[in-house]
Write an enzyme that holds these catalytic residues in place. Structure first.
Site, short mmCIF file in Angstrom:
data_model
loop_
_atom_site.label_atom_id
_atom_site.label_comp_id
_atom_site.label_asym_id
_atom_site.label_seq_id
_atom_site.Cartn_x
_atom_site.Cartn_y
_atom_site.Cartn_z
N THR A 75 0.88 -1.18 0.00
CA THR A 75 0.00 0.00 0.00
C THR A 75 0.91 1.23 0.00
OG1 THR A 75 -0.26 -0.20 2.40
CG2 THR A 75 -2.01 -1.12 1.03
N LYS A 110 3.94 -6.86 3.85
CA LYS A 110 3.70 -5.44 3.60
C LYS A 110 3.42 -4.76 4.94
CE LYS A 110 0.43 -3.24 3.42
NZ LYS A 110 -0.66 -2.59 4.22
N THR A 141 -2.06 -1.61 8.53
CA THR A 141 -2.22 -3.05 8.39
C THR A 141 -0.91 -3.71 8.00
OG1 THR A 141 -4.56 -3.14 7.89
CG2 THR A 141 -3.22 -4.87 6.94
N GLU A 198 6.67 5.46 7.19
CA GLU A 198 6.57 6.73 6.46
C GLU A 198 6.73 7.92 7.38
OE1 GLU A 198 4.14 7.82 3.40
OE2 GLU A 198 3.85 5.81 2.63
N ASN A 239 -0.31 12.05 8.30
CA ASN A 239 -1.48 11.47 8.93
C ASN A 239 -2.65 12.43 9.06
OD1 ASN A 239 -1.17 8.64 9.89
ND2 ASN A 239 0.80 9.52 10.45
N THR A 281 -10.57 10.52 3.65
CA THR A 281 -11.79 9.73 3.40
C THR A 281 -12.66 10.39 2.36
OG1 THR A 281 -12.82 10.79 5.29
CG2 THR A 281 -11.88 8.60 5.61
#
Lengths: 390, 390
Positions: A147, A169, A180, A262, A385, A390
């Site tokens: 991702t 990942k 995740t 990141e 972040n 969304t």
């Protein structure tokens, strides 16, 4: 270097447009024969549909395939989500001619969105048609599951005649995918499902469960271990050697995940030793790893031993101050309950000059130890972040 | 508005140059008669010397004074630190003519440094000479205990004939002082030490223990409650009313602390309801309050329900997704396990337009509830915490 691919596995990755992007985002791993399979999963109470399905199917003896998608987590999707996850494994089973519960599924990506099954199901059929055994197909799979990772994560070990090959990942400590982590370990050793489950649980505890960026457990975290060897089951010293190989592979993958966080400027390895149990050592290391104050100090090049020592102090593990000694890199900063008060410049220089830094905390309560990985807290992390996602 | 000062207390603040600064940094509160006293303290295993001393002296019936300094935490200072803390209470006792264990002590500031006793002891003597009963002396004390606070924190309630007056410091979610929170509640009610301890523990649980900026428990956190009234001990309904007044004072102080968090752009109130116990509700609220992902999303104006729901999911409290409903401000975002998927713009606008924002999570497991306060995570927070401080 050519990666050693364990025998009897084939791979395929295809672009299924799980999201509005052009890239491989659907991956398939197939074992030619039935494989023993084990799994460990997120401890979150909010559990994605693919985790619910896969969790009910391992440990098992006859697993044939794993299907993985990136871009949509299929989490917080209720009954329709469970139907979609079942349909994914059902389509794999139909195409490779196995029982539906011989297929496992893992998803990562945005949560709360319906899966685009009209593209995923044809994608599975296409993938089955493209299955191949070589390193190129394997490498494509390691990329398709990414991702926000900047690079694929792969590790391997040889043990006896068997190969242990892992890929993962996770990096994505940011964004709607909630960090995740997916991990896959494949081997051509012959191991019983019960042994496999025990080996994976222990390896995950010492690797993936020792990485934290902000302590936010995902709804989708999954690690699978497949063993498709035939013949005599491993036992005794051979089984121990195999377990060690699996642990080393998982550990290397976990380090790569911490390294790819990141927005991070440092990778921090926290070594805690001298506790009565491994879980106590992990608890202390985790508490330090998740302290925003400790992480911001590392970003700022500040060897702030007070923040580290006090984070250890609220981990819920009983100890006396007088038992604790702390090094930041080679620099002894705190010895048996008292600061050594050296010139802070060398330790500050150590933090500024190294991207990978080590803390070592020595207690005097036993022989158990743990190494835990995290990254620093940077303004860039917050900006990434805070992006409207969304 | 003139603050109501409870009877029988006097105050003084003096500059003792605890650090290299020009300001009042030593505060003294004296009760003219013996006071019942209660205390709650940090749960950290690394406990500052003044906490060790004070903890051994409450609950008690005959407390006469509290001495507080800012600028040096007297933590991680070993036996010399304990001697210094004892000397501070000893000097207070000598000057006001009471037993040494009738004096309590609290410190906040840099950790790992020796206290400058050559200035603190004369400072105490000077302070005793300046003790005064009025609001001006009280107000000077509320300022002398500040560290990185931008303003003093004061709250009061009347209950029956008694006054309950509280003051606190904390804001300082940054810097070497590790977010130390000190709180002081004074009353002229007549309450037994045992009742007082129970009332304070409960009030702290519902107030100071419901504030978290980054979950980093300090080595020095301390809250004292003194009651110097004479006559008949409170009981029954009067005692309940008194307990409520103490709780409200503590709660107001806690809100002021959350509101003064440095580097914060939002204060976040997290209301969790419908759990089987208050501690379960607090556990869930705390987990959300300490999620860097949730806090960064609020900073970015992103109504990211997935981060909130999944933070609730890893709090360690059992629940089913289908039991959870979430509002961000007036906006229903998640209902009984499924996102309501409205246009995100109104909720995003709510986060951007309000400095004080509310989350409400409703479960269906019982009647217990909790409100928890935190602040958002901003690049400014990271910069402040990364500053080289030692």
């Amino acid at each position: 270097m050519t990666l050693p691919i364990p025998s009897g596995y084939r791979f395929a990755a295809v672009p299924a447009r799980v999201r509005d992007w052009e890239r491989d985002d659907l991956a398939l791993v197939v074992s030619d024969g039935p494989a023993a399979a084990a799994g460990v999963f997120t401890q979150n109470r909010v559990v994605a549909a693919p985790v619910q399905i896969s969790k009910s199917r391992v440990p098992a003896a006859g697993v044939r395939a794993i299907v993985v998608n990136a871009g949509n987590a299929n989490a917080c999707t209720g009954d329709p989500g469970r139907r979609d996850a079942l349909a994914m494994t059902g389509e794999v089973a139909r195409c490779i001619h196995c029982e539906p519960d011989a297929a496992l599924v893992a998803s990562t990506g945005v949560i709360g969105r319906t899966m685009p099954m009209e593209r995923i199901l044809p994608g599975i059929a296409t993938a089955v048609g493209r299955l191949a055994a070589g390193p190129a197909a394997f490498e494509a799979v390691t990329r398709a599951i990414m991702t926000t990772d900047t690079r694929p994560k792969v590790a391997h070990r040889m043990t006896g005649d068997a190969t242990v090959l892992g890929f993962a990942k996770g990096a994505a400590m940011i964004g709607p995918n909630l960090a995740t982590m997916l991990g896959f370990v494949l081997t051509d050793a012959c191991v019983s499902p019960a042994d496999l489950q025990q080996i994976l649980a222990r390896a995950a505890d010492r690797s993936f469960n020792c990485v934290s960026v902000e302590g936010h457990t995902s709804t989708n975290d999954t690690v699978f271990l497949l063993a498709n060897g035939t013949g005599t089951l491993l036992g005794g010293g051979e089984l121990d050697a195999f377990a060690l190989a699996v642990e080393e592979v998982c550990r290397e993958l976990a380090e790569q995940i911490a390294d790819d966080a990141e927005g991070a400027a440092h990778r921090i390895a926290i070594h805690v030793e001298g506790l009565a149990s491994e879980s106590e050592a992990r608890q202390i290391a985790k508490c330090i790893a998740e302290s925003a104050l400790v992480k911001a100090a590392v970003y700022g090049g500040d060897p702030n031993w007070g923040r580290i020592v006090s984070a250890a102090g609220y981990a819920g593990v009983p100890f006396l101050e007088e038992e604790l000694t702390l090094w930041v890199g080679p620099h002894l900063l705190y010895e048996r309950g008292l600061p050594t008060m050296p010139d802070p410049a060398p330790a500050a220089g150590y933090l500024r000059d190294n991207r990978q830094v080590d803390f070592r905390l020595a207690f005097a309560r036993g022989d158990a130890r743990c190494t835990f990985f995290t990254s620093d807290l940077t303004p860039e992390y917050v900006r990434l972040n805070a992006d409207y996602t969304t």
